[in-house]
Design a protein around this motif. Structure first.
Motif, mmCIF file in Angstrom:
data_model
loop_
_atom_site.group_PDB
_atom_site.id
_atom_site.type_symbol
_atom_site.label_atom_id
_atom_site.label_comp_id
_atom_site.label_asym_id
_atom_site.label_seq_id
_atom_site.Cartn_x
_atom_site.Cartn_y
_atom_site.Cartn_z
ATOM 1 N N MET A 5 0.827 -1.193 0.000
ATOM 2 C CA MET A 5 0.000 0.000 0.000
ATOM 3 C C MET A 5 0.872 1.258 0.000
ATOM 4 O O MET A 5 1.894 1.296 0.687
ATOM 5 N N PRO A 6 0.477 2.284 -0.746
ATOM 6 C CA PRO A 6 1.269 3.522 -0.788
ATOM 7 C C PRO A 6 1.391 4.160 0.599
ATOM 8 O O PRO A 6 0.430 4.183 1.374
ATOM 9 N N PHE A 7 2.560 4.698 0.890
ATOM 10 C CA PHE A 7 2.801 5.298 2.203
ATOM 11 C C PHE A 7 1.823 6.434 2.524
ATOM 12 O O PHE A 7 1.419 6.585 3.689
ATOM 13 N N PRO A 8 1.413 7.282 1.542
ATOM 14 C CA PRO A 8 0.453 8.347 1.872
ATOM 15 C C PRO A 8 -0.825 7.844 2.521
ATOM 16 O O PRO A 8 -1.455 8.575 3.299
ATOM 17 N N LEU A 9 -1.217 6.601 2.256
ATOM 18 C CA LEU A 9 -2.425 6.060 2.886
ATOM 19 C C LEU A 9 -2.270 6.011 4.405
ATOM 20 O O LEU A 9 -3.217 6.286 5.147
ATOM 21 N N TYR A 10 -1.085 5.678 4.863
ATOM 22 C CA TYR A 10 -0.857 5.586 6.303
ATOM 23 C C TYR A 10 -0.826 6.976 6.939
ATOM 24 O O TYR A 10 -1.215 7.141 8.105
ATOM 25 N N LEU A 11 -0.406 7.982 6.187
ATOM 26 C CA LEU A 11 -0.451 9.353 6.683
ATOM 27 C C LEU A 11 -1.899 9.816 6.825
ATOM 28 O O LEU A 11 -2.262 10.490 7.794
ATOM 29 N N LEU A 12 -2.722 9.449 5.852
ATOM 30 C CA LEU A 12 -4.144 9.776 5.955
ATOM 31 C C LEU A 12 -4.779 9.042 7.136
ATOM 32 O O LEU A 12 -5.628 9.601 7.841
ATOM 33 N N ALA A 13 -4.367 7.791 7.351
ATOM 34 C CA ALA A 13 -4.909 7.019 8.475
ATOM 35 C C ALA A 13 -4.552 7.654 9.810
ATOM 36 O O ALA A 13 -5.340 7.592 10.769
ATOM 37 N N LEU A 14 -3.380 8.287 9.901
ATOM 38 C CA LEU A 14 -2.998 8.975 11.134
ATOM 39 C C LEU A 14 -3.953 10.121 11.438
ATOM 40 O O LEU A 14 -4.383 10.304 12.586
ATOM 41 N N ALA A 15 -4.303 10.884 10.408
ATOM 42 C CA ALA A 15 -5.264 11.970 10.603
ATOM 43 C C ALA A 15 -6.636 11.416 10.984
ATOM 44 O O ALA A 15 -7.326 11.975 11.848
ATOM 45 N N VAL A 16 -7.042 10.316 10.350
ATOM 46 C CA VAL A 16 -8.321 9.688 10.689
ATOM 47 C C VAL A 16 -8.297 9.199 12.136
ATOM 48 O O VAL A 16 -9.312 9.259 12.840
ATOM 49 N N PHE A 17 -7.143 8.737 12.599
ATOM 50 C CA PHE A 17 -7.004 8.319 13.997
ATOM 51 C C PHE A 17 -7.274 9.486 14.941
ATOM 52 O O PHE A 17 -8.018 9.355 15.924
ATOM 53 N N ALA A 55 -4.185 19.882 -0.947
ATOM 54 C CA ALA A 55 -4.524 21.181 -0.356
ATOM 55 C C ALA A 55 -5.781 21.081 0.489
ATOM 56 O O ALA A 55 -5.856 21.648 1.592
ATOM 57 N N SER A 56 -6.773 20.352 0.010
ATOM 58 C CA SER A 56 -8.021 20.196 0.764
ATOM 59 C C SER A 56 -7.782 19.428 2.055
ATOM 60 O O SER A 56 -8.252 19.824 3.130
ATOM 61 N N THR A 97 -12.054 9.366 -1.333
ATOM 62 C CA THR A 97 -11.841 9.465 -2.771
ATOM 63 C C THR A 97 -10.358 9.353 -3.097
ATOM 64 O O THR A 97 -9.960 8.674 -4.045
ATOM 65 N N THR A 98 -9.536 10.022 -2.312
ATOM 66 C CA THR A 98 -8.093 10.002 -2.538
ATOM 67 C C THR A 98 -7.527 8.599 -2.368
ATOM 68 O O THR A 98 -6.713 8.144 -3.179
ATOM 69 N N ALA A 99 -7.949 7.909 -1.318
ATOM 70 C CA ALA A 99 -7.448 6.555 -1.065
ATOM 71 C C ALA A 99 -7.772 5.632 -2.229
ATOM 72 O O ALA A 99 -6.935 4.829 -2.654
ATOM 73 N N GLY A 100 -8.992 5.744 -2.761
ATOM 74 C CA GLY A 100 -9.373 4.904 -3.885
ATOM 75 C C GLY A 100 -8.596 5.215 -5.146
ATOM 76 O O GLY A 100 -8.394 4.341 -5.991
ATOM 77 N N ALA A 101 -8.145 6.462 -5.298
ATOM 78 C CA ALA A 101 -7.427 6.867 -6.502
ATOM 79 C C ALA A 101 -5.931 6.587 -6.417
ATOM 80 O O ALA A 101 -5.240 6.620 -7.433
ATOM 81 N N LEU A 102 -5.429 6.305 -5.228
ATOM 82 C CA LEU A 102 -3.994 6.058 -5.063
ATOM 83 C C LEU A 102 -3.592 4.639 -5.441
ATOM 84 O O LEU A 102 -2.397 4.340 -5.542
ATOM 85 N N LEU A 116 1.428 17.087 3.934
ATOM 86 C CA LEU A 116 2.125 18.090 3.131
ATOM 87 C C LEU A 116 3.318 17.490 2.394
ATOM 88 O O LEU A 116 3.594 17.855 1.248
ATOM 89 N N THR A 117 4.010 16.581 3.043
ATOM 90 C CA THR A 117 5.232 16.029 2.449
ATOM 91 C C THR A 117 5.021 14.695 1.738
ATOM 92 O O THR A 117 5.838 14.321 0.892
ATOM 93 N N GLY A 118 3.948 13.967 2.070
ATOM 94 C CA GLY A 118 3.796 12.623 1.543
ATOM 95 C C GLY A 118 2.721 12.431 0.500
ATOM 96 O O GLY A 118 2.819 11.515 -0.334
ATOM 97 N N VAL A 119 1.677 13.250 0.519
ATOM 98 C CA VAL A 119 0.589 13.089 -0.447
ATOM 99 C C VAL A 119 0.931 13.880 -1.702
ATOM 100 O O VAL A 119 1.234 15.074 -1.616
#
Length: 394
Positions: free
Chosen positions: A1-13, A69-70, A114-119, A175-178
């Motif tokens: 899985m792409p690393f940006p997914l785990y960064l998004l998961a941190l925010a979801v946490f 950005a969003s 949406t982003t996760a599905g597109a990655l 900011l740095t990973g997505v």
């Protein structure tokens, strides 16, 4: 899985911790701000309404913005809302910040889905969503109990400061990973907003959204009122309440993980097996709630089944809303939060019946039964068999 997914998961946490943490600190908030516990409870309702309204609203307002950005903007607004809530002088300020935080949470989740599905390739979308949603389940396992403990030791404001602090690494990571323009369609060459909203007229999409709402209503109906079952019906000490919630959260984590692998290839299998088991589990929990060992085992199982089915239905919503590339995530988010808001309200009406503390568990079973009754005649819609989608992939 792409690393940006785990960064998004941190925010979801961080956001999941904030969404559920009030259950353990409401009395402290009420005493500190000079309001009743019932009044403090409106913070939860305000958050739920903000999530329902915020998902499509925020997704529509940011659809012309790059995904990164969003996502970054929503995290920063969420962080600021918690800083203001922690530092604010009174209840009205806290209530306002909860609404703002909910709008930011809803917008973030809508764009992140949406982003996760597109990655990832379409065949791995279910696994990508499982990684993203693991942030929510991790919040239930770790974040919420830790928040309650921190609030008990240092006061409820410390919990808000802690959530704000969690947002900082999440913001830096996004900011740095997505990728700057990865994950959302370029709306200049994509469908207009009116066309994306028109997807809500699709019977297939509405059916899957309805099922998602019903199953999430069942989940929140039972989980919201687990505490009186633990301390009353089962006769356990109050210290067992966080233990039970951790068990539910651990089960949900494992359920999401398992379903992430199966839902890409066999969504019908997940629903056909998990649905009836979930239906049996809630009444079994109601009947056996006075037996602590059975209670602990069944709470774990119900957590796994509830989130396995829920994550599979999210993937189905995103598939059926494929013609709405910037709004699809908001449709899934809104459906789930309608269920999250309605479930506890439905369950609360059973507390004054002869069922007593077990009433919400029976209500959860009834909601799952309604979902399965809807699913059976429309099972081809739910699994995608009539939409031309290859459900079983090598």
């Amino acid at each position: 899985m792409p690393f940006p997914l785990y960064l998004l998961a941190l925010a979801v946490f961080a956001m999941g911790t904030s969404e559920f943490m009030l259950a353990g600190i409401l009395p402290d908030i009420a005493a500190s701000l000079g309001v009743t516990v019932g009044t403090a409870g409106t913070l939860t309702s305000a958050y739920a309404v903000g999530m329902i309204v915020g998902a499509p609203l925020m997704a529509a307002l940011t659809r012309k913005q790059p995904g990164r950005a969003s996502l970054l903007g929503f995290v920063l607004v969420f962080l600021a809302a918690h800083v203001l809530g922690a530092a604010g002088p009174g209840f009205p300020v806290l209530l306002a910040t909860r609404v703002v935080a909910a709008l930011a949470n809803a917008g973030f989740l809508a764009v992140a889905l949406t982003t996760a599905g597109a990655l990832v390739p379409a065949a791995r979308r279910g696994r990508a969503l499982a990684v993203l949603l693991s942030g929510t389940t991790a919040a239930m396992v770790v974040g919420v109990p830790a928040g309650s403990l921190l609030g008990g030791l240092l006061g409820w404001r410390a919990t808000f400061w802690a959530v704000a602090a969690l947002c900082l690494p999440a913001a830096v990571g996004i900011l740095t990973g997505v990728p700057a323009r990865r994950g959302r369609k370029d709306t200049a060459g994509g469908p207009a907003l009116r066309a994306e909203l028109a997807r809500l007229g699709s019977p297939r999409l509405l059916v899957v959204m309805l099922l998602g709402a019903l199953l999430n209503a069942a989940t929140f109906a039972g989980v919201t009122f687990l505490a009186p079952v633990v301390t009353g019906t089962a006769g356990l000490d109050e210290l067992w309440v966080p233990v039970v919630l951790v068990l539910f959260g651990t089960g949900s984590f494992l359920g999401v993980t398992a379903a992430g692998r199966l839902s890409d290839r066999r969504p019908g299998l997940v629903l056909a097996v998990g649905g009836p088991l979930l239906l049996l589990g809630w009444p079994a929990l109601a009947v056996l709630a006075d037996r602590p060992v059975a209670l602990l085992v069944l709470v774990f199982v119900q957590g796994a089944l509830s989130f396995a089915l829920g994550s599979t239905l999210i993937a189905r919503v995103l598939h059926e809303a494929a013609g709405a590339p910037t709004m699809a995530g908001s449709y899934a988010t809104a459906a789930l939060n309608i269920g999250a808001a309605a479930g506890p309200l439905i369950a609360a009406t059973t507390l004054t019946t002869a069922a007593g503390d077990r009433g919400p568990l029976w209500a959860s079973g009834l909601l799952v039964a309604v979902a399965l009754l809807v699913t059976f005649p429309l099972r081809d819609v739910v699994t995608g068999a009539r939409s031309g989608e290859t459900v079983r992939r090598p």
